[in-house]
Design a protein around this motif. Structure first.
Motif, short mmCIF file in Angstrom:
data_model
loop_
_atom_site.label_atom_id
_atom_site.label_comp_id
_atom_site.label_asym_id
_atom_site.label_seq_id
_atom_site.Cartn_x
_atom_site.Cartn_y
_atom_site.Cartn_z
N UNK A 17 -40.16 35.75 -20.13
CA UNK A 17 -40.65 34.68 -21.01
C UNK A 17 -39.73 33.46 -21.07
N UNK A 18 -38.42 33.68 -21.12
CA UNK A 18 -37.48 32.56 -21.20
C UNK A 18 -37.57 31.69 -19.95
N UNK A 19 -37.56 32.30 -18.77
CA UNK A 19 -37.62 31.55 -17.51
C UNK A 19 -38.96 30.83 -17.39
N UNK A 20 -40.02 31.51 -17.79
CA UNK A 20 -41.36 30.90 -17.75
C UNK A 20 -41.40 29.62 -18.57
N UNK A 21 -40.85 29.66 -19.79
CA UNK A 21 -40.88 28.48 -20.65
C UNK A 21 -39.93 27.38 -20.17
N UNK A 22 -38.80 27.76 -19.59
CA UNK A 22 -37.88 26.76 -19.03
C UNK A 22 -38.58 26.00 -17.91
N UNK A 23 -39.28 26.72 -17.04
CA UNK A 23 -40.00 26.07 -15.94
C UNK A 23 -41.15 25.21 -16.45
N UNK A 24 -41.89 25.70 -17.43
CA UNK A 24 -42.99 24.90 -17.99
C UNK A 24 -42.45 23.59 -18.57
N UNK A 25 -41.37 23.69 -19.35
CA UNK A 25 -40.76 22.49 -19.92
C UNK A 25 -40.32 21.53 -18.82
N UNK A 26 -39.73 22.07 -17.78
CA UNK A 26 -39.24 21.24 -16.68
C UNK A 26 -40.36 20.52 -15.96
N UNK A 27 -41.42 21.27 -15.64
CA UNK A 27 -42.54 20.66 -14.92
C UNK A 27 -43.24 19.62 -15.79
N UNK A 28 -43.33 19.88 -17.09
CA UNK A 28 -43.94 18.89 -17.98
C UNK A 28 -43.15 17.58 -17.95
N UNK A 29 -41.84 17.69 -18.02
CA UNK A 29 -41.00 16.48 -17.99
C UNK A 29 -41.16 15.73 -16.67
N UNK A 30 -41.22 16.48 -15.57
CA UNK A 30 -41.36 15.85 -14.25
C UNK A 30 -42.68 15.10 -14.15
N UNK A 31 -43.75 15.72 -14.63
CA UNK A 31 -45.09 15.14 -14.45
C UNK A 31 -45.44 14.11 -15.52
N UNK A 32 -45.00 14.33 -16.76
CA UNK A 32 -45.51 13.51 -17.86
C UNK A 32 -44.46 12.68 -18.61
N UNK A 33 -43.19 12.86 -18.31
CA UNK A 33 -42.17 12.09 -19.02
C UNK A 33 -41.37 11.26 -18.02
N UNK A 34 -41.91 10.10 -17.67
CA UNK A 34 -41.34 9.25 -16.63
C UNK A 34 -39.93 8.77 -16.94
N UNK A 35 -39.60 8.70 -18.21
CA UNK A 35 -38.28 8.17 -18.59
C UNK A 35 -37.17 9.21 -18.48
N UNK A 36 -37.50 10.44 -18.10
CA UNK A 36 -36.49 11.49 -17.94
C UNK A 36 -36.19 11.67 -16.46
N UNK A 37 -34.97 11.43 -16.00
CA UNK A 37 -34.64 11.58 -14.57
C UNK A 37 -34.82 13.02 -14.10
N UNK A 38 -35.31 13.17 -12.87
CA UNK A 38 -35.51 14.50 -12.30
C UNK A 38 -34.20 15.28 -12.28
N UNK A 39 -33.10 14.59 -11.97
CA UNK A 39 -31.80 15.28 -11.91
C UNK A 39 -31.46 15.91 -13.27
N UNK A 40 -31.78 15.18 -14.35
CA UNK A 40 -31.51 15.71 -15.69
C UNK A 40 -32.40 16.91 -15.99
N UNK A 41 -33.66 16.83 -15.57
CA UNK A 41 -34.59 17.95 -15.79
C UNK A 41 -34.07 19.22 -15.12
N UNK A 42 -33.68 19.10 -13.85
CA UNK A 42 -33.20 20.26 -13.10
C UNK A 42 -31.89 20.79 -13.65
N UNK A 43 -30.96 19.90 -13.91
CA UNK A 43 -29.64 20.32 -14.42
C UNK A 43 -29.76 21.00 -15.78
#
Length: 448
Positions: free
Chosen positions: A82-108
């Protein structure tokens, strides 16, 4: 030389992760959000906004996020911790829908969260999936089959898509799905016994709030750009009550006259009860009922803030006949427990948890309640039946059931509710996003 330290080192993504895990365990999303923001009082406006956006977005887009993750992960989403699933969901949401968040920050930050949550061995997996998604986000191929495609794009379970398509057709279904994602300001109703609408607007704007007047109701405002609702002077003074405009249509449809006795049988948190009590101009009585002490407590909090004196509360099970109330009420408001399919734009967890079997059970409960509480209406009195759903089984079918089984005649709401809202067969069905409102249903009956 001294250097100033950051005021707040709190990990915002970890806070969101904790909220998502709570929702997975059954906590309602709006409860998780409110309790979290209330607990973290030191957060500034931008931090609160980031938490709210990431939490609600990750939740409401879950089906699409899982669809994307599954294209880049060897482990299917439903097999992940569950923890990994939610971390990935949060990350993909930021990548797709939050343009002001750098990809490097999302991954790190995703990697840091995995490590913080004792999944150091999966850091590489999290990093690999998120970077792969980021490189290919513009190349995602969505399903070709129409209903499957709508289910993924709008993150609504396919069985709901099929149900709406059957009841409303594909065009109306798409319109409702789009309505779920329309940006919404907070809808508030002005208590004009305390201040004029113009005075309330002036106070809100003085505190930096953006205010738009309703196109439907002269006592309704849409507000945005504020930090905490509790900090607004007009809220603290009881001059406004948060209530969706669709819900305000119940009070408008009830159209009470002075000195009426009104019973609201499932009243929490009290918005409709307060509305009709204000429409009585300080006369009459509104009895706000609900099932538990907790729910009555929510109503009493609002009464205390607003200060209306013609409203009382009562713990009451609406399925059990209250003999003392028989034929006592001029108006009975029955905004009954329902599937909530009209408000899934605000409470995304509903769409993932509701089932057709539960809807069938809700219809039976609605009818059981209606059979008892309809007896409280005087001869010639009014029964208001409403729900926050667009499900015909709970709305149209129950209107027919009331007409067939109870001594009530359906009254048309045309000419009573705002003229912009067309009432099919005399009842008001509001669709998600219509005039910026939630999905809602209102019907009015007179006891013969």
């Amino acid at each position: 030389m001294t250097t100033s330290k950051p005021v707040n080192q709190v990990n915002l993504r970890n806070i969101v992760l904790e909220m998502l895990l709570k929702v997975n365990k059954g906590e309602k999303s709006h409860v998780a959000l409110k309790s979290t923001l209330d607990k973290n009082v030191s957060l500034d406006k931008h931090q609160r906004s980031f938490i709210t956006r990431l939490f609600q977005g990750t939740l409401e887009r879950r089906i699409e996020l899982d669809f994307i993750i599954n294209q880049f992960s060897k482990t299917p989403v439903n097999k992940m911790k569950p923890v990994i699933r939610e971390i990935l969901r949060m990350g993909v949401y930021q990548i797709k829908y939050m343009d002001n968040v750098p990809v490097s920050a999302v991954c790190n930050e995703g990697v840091k969260l995995a490590e913080k949550r004792k999944f150091r061995n999966l850091k590489g997996f999290v990093n690999g999936v998120l970077r792969n998604v980021a490189r290919n986000i513009e190349k995602i191929e969505y399903p070709k089959e129409q209903k499957e495609r709508l289910s993924v794009i709008y993150s609504v379970p396919k069985w709901i898509i099929e149900k709406w398509t059957k009841e409303y057709g594909i065009s109306k279904t798409e319109e409702m799905l789009e309505g779920l994602y329309k940006p919404k300001a907070t809808s508030v109703r002005c208590n004009t016994s305390k201040a004029t609408v113009e005075e309330i607007v002036k106070s809100l704007e003085y505190q930096g709030t953006t205010v738009e007047k309703s196109k439907l109701y002269d006592k309704a405002l849409k507000i945005s750009g504020y930090d905490k609702l509790e900090n607004l002077d007009v809220f603290k003074a009881g001059m406004v009550t948060v209530q969706d405009e669709s819900s305000m249509m119940v009070g408008i449809a009830a159209n009470p006259k002075e000195k009426d006795y009104i019973i609201d049988v499932c009243a929490a948190p009290g918005g409709k009860s307060l509305h009709v009590s204000e429409l009585l101009n300080g006369t009459g009585t509104v009895e706000a009922r609900d099932l538990t002490e907790y729910k009555i407590g929510l109503i009493e909090e609002n009464i205390a803030r607003v200060g209306n004196e013609n409203i009382i509360t009562k713990v009451s099970d609406a399925t059990v006949l209250d003999k003392e109330a028989i034929e006592k009420a001029d108006i009975v408001i029955a905004d009954l427990p329902c599937s909530g399919l009209g408000v899934i734009g605000n409470k995304s967890d509903i769409k993932y948890n509701i089932t057709q079997n539960q809807i069938d059970e809700l219809v039976e409960l609605q009818r059981k309640i209606l059979k008892q509480i309809s007896k409280y209406v005087k001869q010639g009195g009014k029964l208001l039946y409403s729900t926050c759903t667009v499900n015909r089984q709970e709305n149209d079918s129950n209107v027919k059931w009331i007409q067939d089984n109870l001594p009530f005649k359906l009254q048309s709401l045309n000419g009573i509710v705002p003229e912009q809202l067309k009432c099919e067969k005399g009842c008001l069905q509001i669709y998600p996003g219509q005039y910026g409102m939630d999905g809602f249903f209102v019907s009015l009956f007179i006891r013969e």
